[in-house]
Design an enzyme around this catalytic site. Structure first.
Site, PDB file in Angstrom:
ATOM      1  N   TYR A   1       0.846  -1.192   0.000  1.00 52.57           N
ATOM      2  CA  TYR A   1       0.000   0.000   0.000  1.00 52.57           C
ATOM      3  C   TYR A   1       0.883   1.243   0.000  1.00 52.57           C
ATOM      4  O   TYR A   1       1.849   1.313   0.760  1.00 52.57           O
ATOM      5  CB  TYR A   1      -0.909   0.010   1.229  1.00 52.57           C
ATOM      6  CG  TYR A   1      -2.055  -0.976   1.142  1.00 52.57           C
ATOM      7  CD1 TYR A   1      -3.308  -0.562   0.698  1.00 52.57           C
ATOM      8  CD2 TYR A   1      -1.886  -2.308   1.485  1.00 52.57           C
ATOM      9  CE1 TYR A   1      -4.369  -1.461   0.613  1.00 52.57           C
ATOM     10  CE2 TYR A   1      -2.941  -3.210   1.397  1.00 52.57           C
ATOM     11  CZ  TYR A   1      -4.188  -2.784   0.956  1.00 52.57           C
ATOM     12  OH  TYR A   1      -5.223  -3.668   0.865  1.00 52.57           O
ATOM     13  N   GLU A   2       0.531   2.206  -0.852  1.00 55.27           N
ATOM     14  CA  GLU A   2       1.377   3.385  -0.998  1.00 55.27           C
ATOM     15  C   GLU A   2       1.542   4.135   0.321  1.00 55.27           C
ATOM     16  O   GLU A   2       2.496   4.875   0.507  1.00 55.27           O
ATOM     17  CB  GLU A   2       0.833   4.321  -2.078  1.00 55.27           C
ATOM     18  CG  GLU A   2      -0.497   4.959  -1.734  1.00 55.27           C
ATOM     19  CD  GLU A   2      -1.049   5.829  -2.870  1.00 55.27           C
ATOM     20  OE1 GLU A   2      -0.513   5.794  -3.980  1.00 55.27           O
ATOM     21  OE2 GLU A   2      -2.040   6.536  -2.626  1.00 55.27           O
ATOM     22  N   ALA A   3       0.603   3.927   1.246  1.00 56.97           N
ATOM     23  CA  ALA A   3       0.695   4.569   2.557  1.00 56.97           C
ATOM     24  C   ALA A   3       1.935   4.111   3.328  1.00 56.97           C
ATOM     25  O   ALA A   3       2.289   4.705   4.340  1.00 56.97           O
ATOM     26  CB  ALA A   3      -0.557   4.275   3.370  1.00 56.97           C
TER      27      ALA A   3
END
Lengths: 310, 267, 310, 267
Positions: free
Chosen positions: D60-62
């Site tokens: 996840y880019e987070a």
């Protein structure tokens, strides 16, 4: 989910380190992979390009054993003690044996080396930094080059990526898939690992995947980029592992006289590397008393709450 | 020790190394954030934190901010600088976000050679490609000299180290003089203003308006003849030369009992 | 050692946020500083340049309240729900009120924003990245510029540093000196804080310095760069705090109809911001039951051993 | 349910969104590391991990690698993707060391507009400076399209979204055609080979040797007329057009009971 990557040090080095490779054993004073370096000596690897910010005792031993043709570094010394005599004998013309080829060197500052690994880890063709102004380092190393900012008309410096064929790091713990956690000094291990084509992780302790997943913020290297996990307790001796054992300073002091005499140094390599099969034998030879003397008192981190969200 | 209350104890004897360390520590009074180098700087900074600069935040290039070492660190990566520290970060972050960002007030350096303008060599004696003596190299010294707001130098005087021309410039000081150095530092956006003090085993040097070292204080027992005979150029001596106050009993106790009981740095 | 920097949110914002400032409230879905944003609205700050990777509900509220003249961002939406109606009305010409000045925008990709903060934190005049090739973003934003590598003849892109006047971050805990620890998603808070001239840290819990020092690897921001510490439990609601409370998704869904109608939105601001003195009053108005419904189960990290070395 | 053992249950009814999600999930078979976007990609990837690709590592880019969400994440930053993950890192590290380094096999994107060469717009409808509709913008989509080895696109078909010319190129696809795109990607050192599949509510598209979308599979219930009427250009249809197998009972159960019980994505 997790294919086991656990291997013996012999097999990991035999499979993953090849003659001529660029090899980085990283760990800044902390978690230095001595047991991996010794296995590389034992397997008589040749023509390696050794990269390391601080090529301390381990590279002094490896270079004296003849594994390397070139050294990429930023600080060359026995930290807190003095010089590295094995390496100096391969650099200073007055010390070279007749006909001996000097060790090739490629030299940066600390931040230059860190930036090289960072560029390598990030897939960047260069990393800019505000170092080297008005020094002789760019003259000594043509890979330190000026770069002009597209925004401010400032000219700073850049270094190229360093992408080792193999990076070897030592860590407190990993699971069988190579998910690796470190605390204490982090050095540039994460960057050196992501920059590499192949990664060997050497650990004090193999843990269940659940231990790693309980504290994902401590993971510095994911199993995704790891090729082998070697379980080698005390593998960082005489350097240290935060929380597990102290630096064995006596050895750092002892190394100075040992390394001043090439014959004594070579005898040391026979006694402590060539004639031993692995790290377990080294630990046994070191003795339980010496190992016990390095154990610190307790200072627990405490636990934090991640929360169960379903 | 009880009679010390009524009659001051006689001034204690001390070595020149001890005087050097104590004088360097005192220079840190009023400073906030100090980048600690290996060796002599390490002991001087740890002494300062226990005396003139209790608020001093110790930064180690190994990645530690706010260290509270329980013993004198054996190296700049000793585990005692980690346990109980405020923050431990990667070396990229330490060099980028602390040093290059300009958060370091004092960088403390040693060197093998220094010239009159405070330029330093810790790389090599002799030609780079065929060294007479290969030294450790920059480590962080190059970027500390550029990016720490002030640079303190600590090194023993000798004609081999205080030289007319250094063999390799590892760490820029006042370059060819203050005017040039200031122009280049400003134009290049350096964080650092350059070297501000050199503490030796004989005295304390600051830099005058031309950017050259000037002896401002002479340590007890040292002579100007000695100072001159351990420098390869004719040194500037302050018109108002002071006498460095001798180490106090407490300073010596801290050095001898707490910081360097083995006498590694102070012999 | 530690001068207390603890302040009320009122005082922190009054002292440290000035009209015209560039303000970054960072926190990527996690730890969004709603209580700080509300105080900025309440104090009627004006002409701010608001920077944030994802200007979600909090910037929709702030911009609708009229605090900003410009927005620097990389993704503009109500995550998982839809658009940001308050901001869209300030951008789309058809929606602007007569005579209303449109909101100025400066747009990047996520990695572009992260790289801008990183350059700002690192004191670099630019940061290179492999984004933007063959896209319209460099045309839309002239601060995205090509740069040629001094090593490989490759041309990639660069973004300039972003150095906010004030960065505000929310965290699980800090000590009175501002030494701040976060776990769970880290976003770009560290970079945004180091890049800023002034830093406000808002925390769920004020802890003793000894808690921080027991686990120094968890510290993301040192007190050195912190100007004020505000203790505002539930200050990140309706976003979440790992381990402490869940995202209040109901509010994210509710915000869509509220924000579609300018009058309803302004009434919401009166009810939940202007007419309340502080976050404690907001939490009380929200009600104990709603707060309790957001509590996760337990998932502790476990403790690691740092070792006592003396 | 016990009599299902002796007689197969009748094929269950399903919505077009459900078919789209199931078809997208199936495309992930054999993939290793997937960058998960917000919205439809999120549910498709989580379905794949429970069916055809249990070994799939969710990124996840987070800042999360190896997520094991215990519930369908409400957003790409949901706390459930953190607890029990393998690694949680800063966004700089995620984008630099995972994506830009070339470790991501599949990037999964949605968009508001797509053209025949798979170029995507998620920024704006109308002129950039005076938008008719302001969309979210790139987020990570621009760099995912450049640096993920393969790009999967998932979006509903409509003549407003499958357009001749997109209003803004947020994420590069096959540019003006395969030959040009390949040359530019190679010369520029991109990690990514570009888009490889577009899954819609009507069918599954791959890219032919010219770099243009070609319909390779038609979902049950969809017609070619429908496909043509929801695309602003004359689409290529495979000579060997297949029929997408309908969702299985298990796939539908997972979507309806575990992943999207509220029907947010599947209605």
């Amino acid at each position: 989910m997790s294919t086991s990557k656990v291997a013996s040090m012999h097999d990991a080095v035999a499979d993953l380190v090849r003659n001529g490779d660029t090899v980085a054993i990283e760990g800044f004073t902390h978690l230095i992979g001595f047991s991996a370096g010794h296995e590389i000596i034992r397997q008589r690897k040749r023509d390696l390009v050794l990269a390391r910010m601080t090529p301390d005792l381990i590279y002094d031993q490896m270079i004296a054993a003849g594994v390397a043709r070139k050294l990429i570094f930023s600080w060359l010394g026995n930290p807190g003690v003095g010089g590295l005599n094995g390496i100096r004998r391969r650099i200073e013309p007055a010390s070279l044996a007749p006909g001996q080829v000097p060790l090739e060197i490629e030299e940066y500052s600390h931040f230059g080396m860190v930036s090289r690994y960072t560029a390598g880890a990030a897939g960047l063709p260069f990393m800019p930094l505000r170092s080297y102004f008005e020094t002789d380092l760019p003259k000594a190393n043509p890979l330190i080059r000026p770069i002009r900012s597209p925004f401010s008309d400032e000219t700073i410096y850049a270094v190229p990526p360093l992408n080792p064929d193999v990076t070897i790091i030592h860590a407190q713990r990993a699971d069988a898939n190579g998910n690796t956690q470190v605390w204490g000094l982090l050095g540039c291990q994460k960057e050196a690992a992501f920059a590499a084509d192949r990664v060997i992780v050497v650990v004090e302790e193999l843990v269940d995947e659940a231990v790693i997943r309980a504290d994902p913020n401590r993971t510095i290297v994911p199993g995704l980029i790891v090729d082998a996990v070697v379980v080698d307790p005390y593998g960082a001796h005489p350097s240290y592992v935060q929380g597990a054992y102290d630096r064995d300073n006596r050895f750092y002091l002892d190394w100075d006289p040992i390394s001043r005499d090439e014959a004594v140094l070579q005898q040391w390599l026979r006694d402590w590397v060539y004639d031993l099969p692995d790290r377990a034998a080294y630990v046994e030879k070191l003795g339980a008393e010496r190992i016990a003397s390095l154990k610190p008192g307790s200072a627990p981190s405490g636990s934090v709450e991640y929360g169960d969200y379903r | 020790m009880t009679d010390a209350v009524v009659a001051p104890a006689p001034a204690p004897a001390f070595s020149r190394s001890e005087m050097m360390i104590v004088a360097a520590a005192r220079e840190l009074a009023g400073q906030r954030v100090c980048f600690v180098g290996v060796g002599l700087p390490n002991i001087a900074v740890n002494l300062a934190k226990r005396t003139v600069a209790p608020e001093l935040e110790l930064v180690y290039e190994a990645g530690v901010f706010g260290a509270q070492p329980a013993r004198l660190p054996l190296s700049i990566g000793d585990p005692t600088i980690v346990t109980g520290a405020t923050a431990v970060v990667s070396m990229f972050e330490l060099f980028a976000f602390y040093l290059q960002r300009g958060l370091i007030d004092v960088g403390f350096l040693g060197a093998a050679q220094i010239d009159r303008f405070g330029n330093l060599n810790s790389t090599v004696i002799g030609p780079y490609d065929a060294p007479k003596t290969r030294l450790p190299g920059s480590g962080g010294a190059c970027e500390i000299a550029i990016n720490a707001k002030n640079v303190f130098v600590i090194m023993r005087q000798s004609a081999r180290s205080f030289v007319k021309e250094i063999d390799f410039r590892t760490s820029p000081g006042n370059l060819g003089g203050a005017e040039q150095a200031e122009a280049i530092r400003r134009a290049g956006g350096w964080n650092g203003r350059g070297p501000s003090v050199v503490v030796t085993d004989l005295g304390i040097w600051h830099f005058d308006e031309t950017g050259e070292m000037r002896l401002d204080s002479l340590h007890p027992g040292a002579t100007l003849d000695e100072v001159r005979s351990t420098i390869a150029w004719e040194p500037k001596i302050s018109e108002h030369l002071e006498a460095t106050p001798a180490p106090t009993g407490e300073e010596l106790r801290l050095v001898r009992e707490e910081l360097d009981p083995g006498g590694v740095y102070t012999k």
